[in-house]
Write an enzyme that holds these catalytic residues in place. Structure first.
Site, PDB file in Angstrom:
ATOM      1  N   ASP A  51     -16.862  23.628  81.783  1.00  0.00           N
ATOM      2  CA  ASP A  51     -15.783  22.651  81.982  1.00  0.00           C
ATOM      3  C   ASP A  51     -14.393  23.281  81.947  1.00  0.00           C
ATOM      4  OD1 ASP A  51     -17.894  20.937  81.813  1.00  0.00           O
ATOM      5  OD2 ASP A  51     -17.077  19.714  80.200  1.00  0.00           O
ATOM      6  N   HIS A  98     -17.436  26.181  78.328  1.00  0.00           N
ATOM      7  CA  HIS A  98     -16.121  26.041  78.971  1.00  0.00           C
ATOM      8  C   HIS A  98     -15.735  27.370  79.616  1.00  0.00           C
ATOM      9  CE1 HIS A  98     -16.270  22.707  76.165  1.00  0.00           C
ATOM     10  NE2 HIS A  98     -15.380  22.100  76.924  1.00  0.00           N
TER      11      HIS A  98
HETATM   12 ZN   LIG Z   1     -12.932  19.209  79.425  1.00  0.00          ZN
END
Ligand SMILES: [Zn+2]
Length: 252
Positions: free
Chosen positions: A59, A207
């Site tokens: 992400d 991430h």
């Molecule tokens: Zn996020």
């Protein structure tokens, strides 16, 4: 009470119950928990399958450094993944989105400003965020996203309605596969989280735009070869959902 009277009383009660039952049922509150959304297919947390497949998701990118390092590693282990990109972040990084697609990965929408559901002021603004992000992704040469991940995994009716209108499936992550790599908990913790909990059909949360020194790449250097050795195939979320659908269809 004679038996006759008793039978009559029983029959009356049954009749009354039968008559009021539909109302009683209709007034039951609908509990909108994970099972509710999962059954409707509105939100996906994971997709348990018999095949040894696992879906890694990244992400908040793309990022010139972290995304590139992750892409290199994924290539090395023949792994496909899903990138949930932020519109604002992607605006000047179309080349990275193009590369993600060219290397067989999937790109999903993660809003334009990384807006959490509880920060939404107007529904229209939120819709615009989704539209703008889709446009940037498409302009970079990627297919129109079919997957959406609300920031923080937080959702409410606006998020659900907006996603439905735009034809997305909302994808969260397996509760036992939240690496919290954004908080930089230490490389080993990230490794342990994934390796100790890995199951077929897991959706793992990482991430590729961690502020400060990211530990994700270092952790992946251990996670990828180990899971590969165990026979796992790293697939995109859409691929995993396809496998799940196929397996359900094949059930006797
Ligand atoms: Zn996020």
């Amino acid at each position: 009470m004679t038996i006759r009277k008793w039978l009559f009383a029983l029959a009356s009660t049954t009749l009354v119950c039968a008559l009021i039952a539909p109302d009683v049922k209709a007034s039951q509150p609908i509990i909108k928990d994970r099972t509710y959304y999962e059954k409707r297919g509105d939100i996906v947390w994971e997709a348990p399958v018999s095949k040894k497949q696992i879906a890694f998701t990244f992400d908040d990118g793309p990022d010139e450094e972290e995304t590139v390092q992750i892409l290199e590693l994924l290539k090395k282990y023949d792994a496909k993944a899903t990138f949930f990109v932020v519109g604002q972040q992607s605006k000047t990084k179309g080349h990275l989105i193009r590369r993600e697609i060219a290397e067989g990965h999937e790109v999903g929408n993660h809003t334009y400003f990384h807006t959490f559901a509880d920060q939404i002021k107007k529904k229209e603004d939120y819709m615009k965020e989704l539209e703008d992000t889709d446009r940037i992704i498409e302009e970079a040469g990627a297919p129109k996203p079919t997957l959406f991940r609300p920031p923080g995994g937080v959702y409410n009716d606006i998020v659900l309605e907006s996603a439905k209108k735009r034809g997305y499936t909302i994808v969260l992550w397996s509760w036992h596969q939240d690496t919290a790599d954004w908080s930089r908990p230490g490389k080993q913790r990230i490794i342990n989280k994934v390796l100790r909990n890995a199951r077929n059909g897991d959706i793992v949360l990482f991430h590729d735009n961690v502020h400060g020194q990211s530990q994700t790449v270092k952790a992946l250097e251990r996670i990828l070869p180990e899971l590969k050795k165990q026979g796992y195939q790293f697939v995109t979320v859409s691929e995993l959902l396809k496998t799940k659908e196929k397996e359900v269809m094949e059930l006797p």
